[in-house]
Design a protein around this motif. Structure first.
Motif, mmCIF file in Angstrom:
data_model
loop_
_atom_site.group_PDB
_atom_site.id
_atom_site.type_symbol
_atom_site.label_atom_id
_atom_site.label_comp_id
_atom_site.label_asym_id
_atom_site.label_seq_id
_atom_site.Cartn_x
_atom_site.Cartn_y
_atom_site.Cartn_z
ATOM 1 N N PHE A 151 9.369 -4.363 -8.800
ATOM 2 C CA PHE A 151 8.684 -3.095 -9.015
ATOM 3 C C PHE A 151 9.681 -2.052 -9.504
ATOM 4 O O PHE A 151 10.897 -2.181 -9.282
ATOM 5 C CB PHE A 151 8.013 -2.651 -7.713
ATOM 6 C CG PHE A 151 6.863 -3.522 -7.283
ATOM 7 C CD1 PHE A 151 5.601 -3.351 -7.839
ATOM 8 C CD2 PHE A 151 7.057 -4.531 -6.347
ATOM 9 C CE1 PHE A 151 4.543 -4.148 -7.448
ATOM 10 C CE2 PHE A 151 6.006 -5.337 -5.954
ATOM 11 C CZ PHE A 151 4.748 -5.151 -6.513
ATOM 12 N N PRO A 152 9.167 -0.987 -10.207
ATOM 13 C CA PRO A 152 7.744 -0.693 -10.470
ATOM 14 C C PRO A 152 7.194 -1.515 -11.633
ATOM 15 O O PRO A 152 7.931 -1.983 -12.494
ATOM 16 C CB PRO A 152 7.768 0.794 -10.825
ATOM 17 C CG PRO A 152 9.119 0.987 -11.441
ATOM 18 C CD PRO A 152 10.046 0.079 -10.685
ATOM 19 N N THR A 201 3.421 -1.610 -14.307
ATOM 20 C CA THR A 201 2.288 -0.813 -14.787
ATOM 21 C C THR A 201 1.079 -1.715 -14.969
ATOM 22 O O THR A 201 1.194 -2.789 -15.579
ATOM 23 C CB THR A 201 2.625 -0.126 -16.123
ATOM 24 O OG1 THR A 201 3.754 0.733 -15.940
ATOM 25 C CG2 THR A 201 1.446 0.698 -16.622
ATOM 26 N N VAL A 235 1.075 3.332 -12.629
ATOM 27 C CA VAL A 235 2.358 2.756 -12.237
ATOM 28 C C VAL A 235 2.285 2.344 -10.767
ATOM 29 O O VAL A 235 1.924 3.149 -9.898
ATOM 30 C CB VAL A 235 3.505 3.753 -12.461
ATOM 31 C CG1 VAL A 235 4.824 3.161 -11.965
ATOM 32 C CG2 VAL A 235 3.615 4.110 -13.938
ATOM 33 N N ILE A 236 2.611 1.100 -10.487
ATOM 34 C CA ILE A 236 2.574 0.544 -9.131
ATOM 35 C C ILE A 236 4.005 0.443 -8.617
ATOM 36 O O ILE A 236 4.870 -0.175 -9.257
ATOM 37 C CB ILE A 236 1.903 -0.838 -9.121
ATOM 38 C CG1 ILE A 236 0.495 -0.743 -9.720
ATOM 39 C CG2 ILE A 236 1.861 -1.398 -7.711
ATOM 40 C CD1 ILE A 236 -0.447 0.155 -8.976
ATOM 41 N N GLU A 237 4.260 1.035 -7.449
ATOM 42 C CA GLU A 237 5.623 1.114 -6.929
ATOM 43 C C GLU A 237 5.967 -0.006 -5.958
ATOM 44 O O GLU A 237 7.141 -0.282 -5.730
ATOM 45 C CB GLU A 237 5.837 2.464 -6.228
ATOM 46 C CG GLU A 237 5.644 3.674 -7.125
ATOM 47 C CD GLU A 237 6.743 3.803 -8.169
ATOM 48 O OE1 GLU A 237 7.756 3.081 -8.051
ATOM 49 O OE2 GLU A 237 6.596 4.632 -9.092
ATOM 50 N N ASN A 238 4.935 -0.659 -5.360
ATOM 51 C CA ASN A 238 5.252 -1.682 -4.357
ATOM 52 C C ASN A 238 4.092 -2.661 -4.223
ATOM 53 O O ASN A 238 3.006 -2.472 -4.789
ATOM 54 C CB ASN A 238 5.569 -1.042 -3.005
ATOM 55 C CG ASN A 238 4.480 -0.081 -2.548
ATOM 56 O OD1 ASN A 238 3.309 -0.460 -2.419
ATOM 57 N ND2 ASN A 238 4.870 1.175 -2.327
ATOM 58 N N GLU A 239 4.308 -3.703 -3.415
ATOM 59 C CA GLU A 239 3.326 -4.766 -3.234
ATOM 60 C C GLU A 239 2.061 -4.240 -2.565
ATOM 61 O O GLU A 239 0.948 -4.666 -2.901
ATOM 62 C CB GLU A 239 3.947 -5.893 -2.399
ATOM 63 C CG GLU A 239 3.078 -7.142 -2.279
ATOM 64 C CD GLU A 239 2.977 -7.905 -3.587
ATOM 65 O OE1 GLU A 239 1.906 -8.484 -3.854
ATOM 66 O OE2 GLU A 239 3.973 -7.930 -4.345
ATOM 67 N N GLN A 298 0.589 -1.264 -2.780
ATOM 68 C CA GLN A 298 -0.275 -0.588 -3.743
ATOM 69 C C GLN A 298 -1.005 -1.596 -4.623
ATOM 70 O O GLN A 298 -2.195 -1.445 -4.909
ATOM 71 C CB GLN A 298 0.554 0.356 -4.616
ATOM 72 C CG GLN A 298 1.105 1.560 -3.884
ATOM 73 C CD GLN A 298 1.907 2.467 -4.818
ATOM 74 O OE1 GLN A 298 1.889 2.292 -6.030
ATOM 75 N NE2 GLN A 298 2.613 3.421 -4.237
#
Length: 760
Positions: free
Chosen positions: A112-113, A115, A125-129, A131
Motif C-alpha cells: 500500500f497505498p 488506487t 486511494v486505499i492506504e491499508n488492508e 480499507q
C-alpha cells in the motif's frame, strides 16, 4: 473481456455543455434526425454508458470484487516473492502462480497505498488492508450493468447543436473513459443542447470481429445482441475445431498431470500432423502423430505412434475445457492439462532456481559502470546481504539484495553502499545459466560468474613479471602508476584477495603494504613492486609476482604537437581584413610554457626576432595566412604554425527556423574548437521541440539545454546546464555565421566552433 486502466480524463470538451457566448461566425444549419440524436436518459444512452464503463471484474484474481479494478502497476507479495503487476497478461501469469500455492489461503499481500477505480471511473486511494476489505464487503456486485464483450472503435465524433440547430462544435472522443464522462455530462446539461452521433461507427466484439453501424437503431441492436451473448464466466475463447487446430501448432505445450510424471516434457504439434515429445535437456525427441476431430461427444484429440509414450499419452482424448493458452484433455478417468509455452523472452531459470544458486558460493562481479580491473568477488547471503572480501581476510557488508518478479520477468533489487551506489536499482535477469547471470538496466549490465571451486586458482597469474610504463611529466625521474593495470582479468572458482606491497618480503609477511595502488608515485626508476594473490578461505596459499614500474621522458611539447592550430573569423566588411587574437590558438597548452612569442615568418620565429607586439589584437595581411608561435620549455625551443582564415559571411547565413530544422536532423560533431579537435569524440543530439541536447562521449552522457533566438547580428544558439567534462566549454551564446544542412560555423567572441552533421 476488455481491460480498463486508469487513463487521463479528457474533460476539456465538456465546456461546450455550458456554452453561452454569441457566435461571431456563420454556421451551417442542419436538422439532425432522431435516428442520430443522443437523448439523455434514453435506452441508447444507457447502453452506451454500460459499454464504456470501467469493467471492474477483469482483475478479480487480485481483489475478488467486480465493483472496481485496481490501478496498475501494483506491487504484491506472495510467499516472500515480490511481484509487480503491470498488464492483463501479468494477471494471467498470476493465476498460474496461484496454482502452486493451492489450498494456501490469504497468500497475497498488497504494498500500500493502492488506487481502486470504480465502474464510473471514480478513484479512491486505499492506504491499508482494512480499507480495501471494507470496499470489497460493500460491493453490491453491479457487474451485470457493465457490457464487457463489445467495444467502440475510436475515434468517434459528435456534432453539437443549439436550439436553432446551428452547429456550435464537433467533439471527438478517443477512448471509453472520455465517452463515459461525455454521456454523464450530457445527463446533467441544463442548456438544451442537442448532440448527435456522427455515423458510421465501428464496434469490435471480444473475439476480434467488427461491425459497422449507421444509425442509433443499428447501434442499440448491436450492443443488445452482444450483451445477451456475454458469457457470465468471461470465457472469450471459442472451442471449435479451427481455433483449437490453430492454437495447437502455435507454440510448444507443457504437460501437467496429477502425478507430475511429465513435468520435464513438452509436446510440439506440427502443421503436417506430426508431433515431437521432448525432454528439457535431451538432444533428441520422440515422434508421433496427432489428429483433431469434431464429434457429437465433442472435440477429440487423437495421439498415435508415440513409441515409449504410447501407453501413457497415446489414444483418444476428449477436450473438456479450453482457453487461448490452456487445454484440459481427458481419456477415461485420466486428466491432463496442456499449457502453452510461447514466451521466448523468458529466462531459463525460475525465481527459486536463481535464489538457490545465488546463495551457493562466491560470484565474480563485472559491470560497465565500475572499473573492475581487479577481480571483485561477492557473496549473496540468504538474509539479503551482499558481502565483499577485504584484503585482511575479513568480509564487509557492501549492500543488500532482493529478488522480485514483475510479470514474467525476474529482477534483482540492489541497495549498495559507498563506491557501488551507482548500481542501486532494479536489474532484469536477461540471461541465466547454472553458473552465470547477465543482468541489465537500460544500457548497463552486470555479469556474474559463479566461483565455487578451481584446481589451480593462480594459473591465470603465473608470470615472471609485468612492466608498466608511464610518462615522467615533470622530468624528475618518477611517474604516477595505476598498479591495478598489472592485475589480469582472471576468473577463478575460489574467492581471492589481491594486495600490493613495496617489497617481496612484505608480500610474504603481509607487510609493507603499498597504499593508493590506483595512483602510486614511484620512488625510483625502474622500481619493482609486488602483487600478492591469496585464497580467501586459506590465506596461507598464495602467489606473488613482480611489477616493474618504468618512467620515461616525455616531450614537453606534446600538447602543442597534438593538433593543428586554426583560427577562423567572419570577414564582416568583406574587405579581407579582421583582428585576430593569436593567444587562443594554443590557449590550452601555453600555461605549461615558460616563454611564448608570435612571429609573422618562420625564420623570425627560429631566430627569436621581430615578435608580434600585440598578439591579442593582430590584423591579418592575407585572407589565408600562416603565423608562427615560438615556445620555450625547460631550455628547449620548438616552433609551431598558426593558420588564419577569413570567411565570407554573406554566404550561407540561415534564419532561426532554418537552424532549428537542421539541428534536429541526425547528429552533430564539434570537429573544431578554435582549431582544436579535442571535442571531436563528442556527439550532440538536438531533440526537436524539447530544447534539450544530449551530448555523449563513449560512456559519458550529458543532457543539456539549448535555445535559438534571432538578433540584429543573426541567429543565436545558446547552450546551458552542461555538466560534462571538456564539453563545458560550449556553455554560452554562439552566433551562427555560416550554416548549411551539413555544416554550422558558430562564434562566441573570438572563439570559433565548427559543427558537422553525421547520420551514422
Amino acid at each position: 473481456m476488455k481491460t480498463k486502466f486508469n487513463q487521463f480524463i479528457l474533460l476539456a470538451f465538456f465546456a461546450l455543455l455550458s456554452f453561452t457566448a454569441c457566435q461571431n461566425e456563420e454556421t451551417q444549419v442542419i436538422n439532425p434526425s432522431e435516428q442520430e440524436t443522443i437523448v439523455p436518459s434514453s435506452a441508447l444512452a444507457g447502453l452506451m454508458s454500460n459499454t464504456t464503463a470501467n469493467y471492474g471484474a477483469y482483475d478479480d484474481v487480485l481483489d475478488g470484487s467486480p465493483c472496481f479494478s485496481i490501478d496498475l502497476p501494483v506491487t504484491i507479495v506472495i510467499s516472500d516473492i515480490t511481484i509487480t503487476i503491470e498488464s492483463e497478461e501479468d494477471l494471467d501469469e498470476l493465476e498460474d502462480l496461484f496454482e502452486q500455492f493451492e489450498g494456501n489461503e490469504d497468500i497475497l499481500d498488497f504494498i500500500f497505498p493502492i488506487t481502486i477505480i470504480f465502474n464510473d471511473y471514480t478513484e479512491i486511494v486505499i492506504e491499508n488492508e482494512g480499507q480495501l476489505e471494507n470496499f470489497i464487503t460493500d460491493c453490491d456486485d453491479d457487474e451485470d450493468d457493465v457490457i464487457e464483450c463489445i467495444d467502440f472503435v475510436y475515434p468517434i465524433s459528435f456534432s453539437v447543436f443549439n436550439a436553432d440547430f446551428d452547429i456550435i462544435d464537433t467533439v471527438t472522443i478517443e477512448n471509453d473513459e472520455a465517452l463515459y464522462h461525455f454521456l454523464e455530462e450530457l445527463e446533467e446539461d441544463d442548456n438544451a443542447l442537442i448532440v448527435s452521433l456522427n455515423y458510421p461507427v465501428t464496434l469490435e466484439y471480444a473475439n476480434g470481429e467488427t461491425i459497422e453501424v449507421n444509425s442509433n437503431e443499428e447501434l442499440a441492436e448491436a450492443i443488445e445482441l452482444a450483451s445477451n451473448d456475454c458469457d457470465d464466466d468471461d470465457e472469450e475463447y471459442e472451442c471449435n475445431e479451427d481455433n483449437i487446430t490453430e492454437l495447437l501448432v502455435e507454440c510448444p505445450w507443457d504437460i501437467d498431470d496429477e502425478f507430475n510424471d511429465f513435468d520435464d516434457y513438452q509436446i510440439t504439434f506440427n502443421e503436417d500432423g506430426t508431433l515431437e515429445i521432448s525432454e528439457d535437456d535431451a538432444t533428441s525427441a520422440i515422434g508421433g502423430n496427432w489428429e483433431l476431430t469434431a464429434t457429437d461427444d465433442g472435440l477429440k484429440l487423437i495421439l498415435s505412434d508415440l513409441t515409449a509414450f504410447e501407453q501413457d499419452l497415446g489414444g483418444i482424448w476428449i477436450i473438456t475445457e479450453c482457453d487461448d493458452d490452456e487445454l484440459i484433455i481427458e481419456r477415461g478417468d485420466f486428466t491432463i492439462e496442456l499449457d502453452q509455452d510461447c514466451d521466448d523472452d523468458e529466462v531459463d531459470c525460475s525465481v527459486g532456481e536463481i535464489y538457490e544458486s545465488i546463495v551457493e558460493c562466491a560470484w565474480l562481479f563485472e559491470t560497465n559502470l565500475i572499473d573492475t580491473t581487479v577481480a571483485v568477488y561477492v557473496y549473496f547471503t540468504p538474509d539479503g546481504q551482499i558481502l565483499n572480501a577485504n584484503a585482511d581476510g575479513t568480509e564487509s557488508v557492501i549492500g543488500a539484495w532482493e529478488l522480485t518478479l514483475t510479470g514474467s520477468h525476474i529482477y534483482f533489487d540492489f541497495e549498495f553502499e559507498s563506491e557501488f551506489e551507482v548500481l542501486n536499482g532494479l536489474w532484469k535477469v536477461a540471461e541465466c545459466e547454472d553458473d552465470e547471470l547477465y543482468l541489465i538496466n537500460e544500457e548497463n549490465y552486470i555479469q556474474l560468474y559463479q566461483e565455487c571451486d578451481d584446481e589451480n586458482p593462480f594459473e591465470c597469474y603465473e608470470t615472471d613479471g609485468i612492466e608498466l610504463v608511464e610518462c615522467d611529466e615533470d622530468a624528475d625521474g618518477y611517474a604516477v602508476f595505476n598498479i591495478y593495470e598489472a592485475v589480469p582479468d582472471c576468473s577463478s572458482q575460489n574467492t581471492l584477495i589481491i594486495s600490493f606491497h613495496t617489497t617481496e618480503e612484505g608480500a610474504v609477511s603481509n607487510t609493507d603494504i603499498l597504499e593508493v595502488a590506483q595512483a602510486y608515485s614511484s620512488i625510483s626508476n625502474p622500481q619493482a613492486v609486488y602483487v600478492k594473490v591469496a585464497l580467501f578461505d586459506n590465506q596461507e596459499e598464495f602467489y606473488i609476482y613482480p611489477v616493474y614500474l618504468i618512467s620515461e621522458n616525455c616531450s614537453p611539447f606534446e600538447c602543442f604537437e597534438s593538433f593543428e592550430a586554426v583560427i577562423e573569423k567572419c570577414d564582416e566588411d568583406n574587405d579581407g581584413i579582421e583582428v585576430f587574437d593569436l593567444t587562443v590558438a594554443f590557449s590550452n597548452c601555453t600555461p605549461s610554457a615558460e616563454v611564448v612569442t608570435y612571429h609573422e615568418t618562420e625564420a623570425d620565429a627560429l631566430n627569436g626576432i621581430n615578435a608580434i607586439l600585440y598578439p591579442e589584437a593582430y590584423t591579418n595581411v592575407y585572407a589565408e595566412q600562416i603565423l608562427f608561435i615560438r615556445v620555450q620549455i625547460e631550455n628547449q625551443t620548438e616552433i609551431f604554425p598558426i593558420f588564419l582564415y577569413l570567411e565570407d559571411c554573406s554566404q550561407g547565413v540561415c534564419a532561426e527556423g532554418d537552424v532549428d530544422e537542421i539541428l534536429a536532423e541526425c547528429f552533430w560533431i564539434p570537429t573544431s574548437f578554435n582549431g582544436d579537435d579535442n571535442l571531436i569524440d563528442w556527439v550532440l543530439n538536438f531533440e526537436a521541440n524539447s530544447q534539450a541536447v544530449v551530448m555523449t562521449n563513449g560512456e559519458t552522457a550529458v543532457t543539456a539545454t539549448y535555445t535559438t533566438s534571432g538578433s540584429a547580428d543573426g541567429v543565436i544558439v545558446e547552450f546551458s546546464n552542461i555538466t560534462g567534462p571538456d564539453i563545458q566549454v560550449l556553455t554560452g551564446s554562439w552566433l551562427v555565421v555560416e550554416c548549411s544542412s551539413e555544416f554550422l560555423h558558430l562564434q562566441n567572441g573570438d572563439i570559433n566552433l565548427i559543427l558537422e552533421r553525421t547520420c551514422d
